[in-house]
Design a protein around this motif. Structure first.
Motif, mmCIF file in Angstrom:
data_model
loop_
_atom_site.group_PDB
_atom_site.id
_atom_site.type_symbol
_atom_site.label_atom_id
_atom_site.label_comp_id
_atom_site.label_asym_id
_atom_site.label_seq_id
_atom_site.Cartn_x
_atom_site.Cartn_y
_atom_site.Cartn_z
ATOM 1 N N GLY A 1 -3.840 7.930 1.284
ATOM 2 C CA GLY A 1 -3.114 6.686 1.043
ATOM 3 C C GLY A 1 -3.787 5.544 1.765
ATOM 4 N N GLY A 2 -3.154 4.360 1.762
ATOM 5 C CA GLY A 2 -3.755 3.207 2.433
ATOM 6 C C GLY A 2 -5.106 2.855 1.818
ATOM 7 N N VAL A 3 -6.072 2.552 2.677
ATOM 8 C CA VAL A 3 -7.414 2.209 2.175
ATOM 9 C C VAL A 3 -8.476 3.042 2.897
ATOM 10 C CG1 VAL A 3 -9.026 0.353 1.596
ATOM 11 C CG2 VAL A 3 -6.594 -0.181 1.883
ATOM 12 N N LEU B 1 0.835 -1.206 0.000
ATOM 13 C CA LEU B 1 0.000 0.000 0.000
ATOM 14 C C LEU B 1 0.866 1.251 0.000
ATOM 15 C CD1 LEU B 1 -2.687 -1.106 2.622
ATOM 16 C CD2 LEU B 1 -2.777 -1.306 0.128
ATOM 17 N N TRP B 2 0.315 2.307 -0.543
ATOM 18 C CA TRP B 2 1.012 3.577 -0.679
ATOM 19 C C TRP B 2 0.424 4.596 0.304
ATOM 20 C CZ3 TRP B 2 -0.779 8.458 -2.077
ATOM 21 C CH2 TRP B 2 0.170 9.383 -2.523
ATOM 22 N N MET B 3 1.302 5.414 0.876
ATOM 23 C CA MET B 3 0.824 6.513 1.730
ATOM 24 C C MET B 3 1.594 7.761 1.334
ATOM 25 S SD MET B 3 -1.113 7.601 4.291
ATOM 26 C CE MET B 3 -1.787 6.115 5.029
ATOM 27 N N LEU C 1 -1.341 4.136 -7.454
ATOM 28 C CA LEU C 1 -2.465 3.860 -8.347
ATOM 29 C C LEU C 1 -3.628 3.371 -7.487
ATOM 30 C CD1 LEU C 1 -3.563 3.543 -11.233
ATOM 31 C CD2 LEU C 1 -2.649 1.222 -11.237
ATOM 32 N N CYS C 2 -4.787 4.002 -7.655
ATOM 33 C CA CYS C 2 -5.960 3.549 -6.893
ATOM 34 C C CYS C 2 -6.790 2.594 -7.724
ATOM 35 C CB CYS C 2 -6.846 4.743 -6.510
ATOM 36 S SG CYS C 2 -6.155 5.700 -5.180
ATOM 37 N N ILE C 3 -7.091 1.449 -7.127
ATOM 38 C CA ILE C 3 -8.067 0.520 -7.703
ATOM 39 C C ILE C 3 -9.070 0.237 -6.596
ATOM 40 C CG2 ILE C 3 -8.455 -1.745 -8.724
ATOM 41 C CD1 ILE C 3 -6.017 -1.474 -10.237
ATOM 42 N N GLU C 4 -10.282 0.679 -6.808
ATOM 43 C CA GLU C 4 -11.273 0.671 -5.732
ATOM 44 C C GLU C 4 -12.394 -0.330 -6.022
ATOM 45 O OE1 GLU C 4 -12.726 4.677 -4.957
ATOM 46 O OE2 GLU C 4 -11.092 5.470 -6.148
ATOM 47 N N ALA C 5 -12.770 -1.075 -4.993
ATOM 48 C CA ALA C 5 -13.985 -1.894 -5.074
ATOM 49 C C ALA C 5 -15.127 -0.979 -4.690
ATOM 50 C CB ALA C 5 -13.897 -3.063 -4.107
ATOM 51 N N ALA C 6 -15.989 -0.677 -5.663
ATOM 52 C CA ALA C 6 -17.002 0.350 -5.412
ATOM 53 C C ALA C 6 -18.414 -0.188 -5.600
ATOM 54 C CB ALA C 6 -16.773 1.529 -6.348
ATOM 55 N N HIS D 1 -11.224 2.296 -1.110
ATOM 56 C CA HIS D 1 -10.488 3.198 -2.017
ATOM 57 C C HIS D 1 -8.974 2.918 -1.913
ATOM 58 C CE1 HIS D 1 -9.068 6.951 -3.722
ATOM 59 N NE2 HIS D 1 -10.239 7.526 -3.724
ATOM 60 N N THR D 2 -8.565 1.736 -2.372
ATOM 61 C CA THR D 2 -7.194 1.291 -2.097
ATOM 62 C C THR D 2 -6.138 2.006 -2.944
ATOM 63 O OG1 THR D 2 -8.194 -0.819 -1.590
ATOM 64 C CG2 THR D 2 -5.808 -0.812 -1.847
ATOM 65 N N TYR D 3 -5.118 2.538 -2.267
ATOM 66 C CA TYR D 3 -3.971 3.158 -2.933
ATOM 67 C C TYR D 3 -2.851 2.122 -2.989
ATOM 68 C CZ TYR D 3 -5.816 7.958 -2.212
ATOM 69 O OH TYR D 3 -6.565 9.110 -2.220
#
Ligand code: BG6
Length: 289
Positions: free
Chosen positions: A72-74, A56-58, A255-260, A157-159
């Motif tokens: 960052g994070g989730v 994960l990115w912060m 890069l954000c890839i989010e389960a929405a 909202h995962t980074y």
């Protein structure tokens, strides 16, 4: 609750508590991985596996203060995704800016360690279970605990931490239709997604995505359940410069890839007395043998 009290109630079996930028956080440690979840926002801020870079990115410019989300994070976006509905304020809901409580923690039945965090107001209850083992599983359970129907949207909202945006592609979206919120038009993904400008898209898919990162020499599999939209976001140059809590060059390594769950395909919610709803994201890192 203080870190001492949290430790007394929930510590042991791979569960410990520490300060993360002024807020208590629960650390999950086991033979496979380590994860850190802040009780501020129920926000996962770290997931570490051996032999690879942090997953994960912060942002180095993230704010860590009451009233602001961490960058960052989730972040948990709930009870709305995006701009606030009429009469409300704040993008992406408010639970990412609130203190959550510990509900349970310990050895996970499927291996590794888990923590369940809880948030409640007059309208709903959230139970967020984070399980760290070889994978990171994020499960947000929404309960309509009010007397009225509950309408909501949201996302995990995962980074993701990437080596370099030029060495990173997103796979498994071929043929998926999406709303491009930068160009404000619908389109269809053809082949692999290469990111070379601001990307802010809602892909209409229940399927998984894969981040192929040739710099870090790994593939991150992003699976999900209870989500019919995958949001992909990278702010690129101009938007990075406009955000006060985001470094000008940081768009290169995130890069954000989010389960929405967003109301693109109609209203969504839980009727009064209805069954709970679960939104889940599962993150698995594939390394070369
Ligand atoms: C994404 C949205 O989910 O989150 C973007 O699609 C938005 O439009 C981004 O800019 C970050 O939002 P925020 O509220 O955390 O700055």
């Amino acid at each position: 609750m203080t870190i001492e009290k949290l430790t007394e109630h929930f510590g042991g079996n791979g569960v410990s508590f520490e300060d993360f930028h002024g807020f208590p956080a629960v650390r999950l440690t086991n033979e496979y991985s380590s994860a850190l979840i802040s009780l501020y926002g129920g926000h996962v801020v770290e997931f570490i596996l051996p032999d690879t870079e942090p997953v994960l990115w912060m942002s180095k410019k993230s704010l860590f203060q009451q009233g602001s989300p961490m960058r960052g994070g989730v972040p948990i976006c709930f009870p709305w995704f995006g701009a606030a509905p009429q009469g409300r304020t704040g993008g992406h809901g408010f639970v990412r800016n609130q203190m959550w409580e510990m509900s349970a923690a310990g050895i996970a039945p499927e291996g590794g360690t888990f923590a369940t965090l809880h948030f409640q107001n007059d309208d709903f209850e959230l139970f967020y279970t984070v399980t760290a083992n070889r994978m990171l599983t994020l499960s947000l359970e929404v309960v309509n605990s009010g007397v009225a129907d509950l309408e909501f949207s949201g996302s995990l909202h995962t980074y993701f931490n990437i080596s370099d945006i030029e060495k990173t592609t997103v796979e498994n979206l071929d043929g998926v239709s999406y709303l491009d919120t930068v160009l404000k038009q619908d389109d269809i993904q053809h082949g692999t997604l290469h990111i070379d400008r601001e990307i802010d898209r809602i892909y209409r898919t229940c399927g998984s995505a894969r981040i192929k990162d040739t710099g870090f020499n790994r593939i991150i599999h992003v699976d999900k359940y209870g989500s019919d939209s995958t949001v992909i976001w990278n702010p690129w140059v101009a938007k990075s410069q406009r955000m006060q809590d985001f470094g000008d060059e940081e768009f290169r390594t995130m890069l954000c890839i989010e389960a929405a769950k967003v109301p693109l395909t109609g209203d969504f919610g839980i009727a009064a007395g209805g069954m709970p709803y679960e939104l889940r994201q599962v993150i698995r890192v594939e390394l070369p043998d």
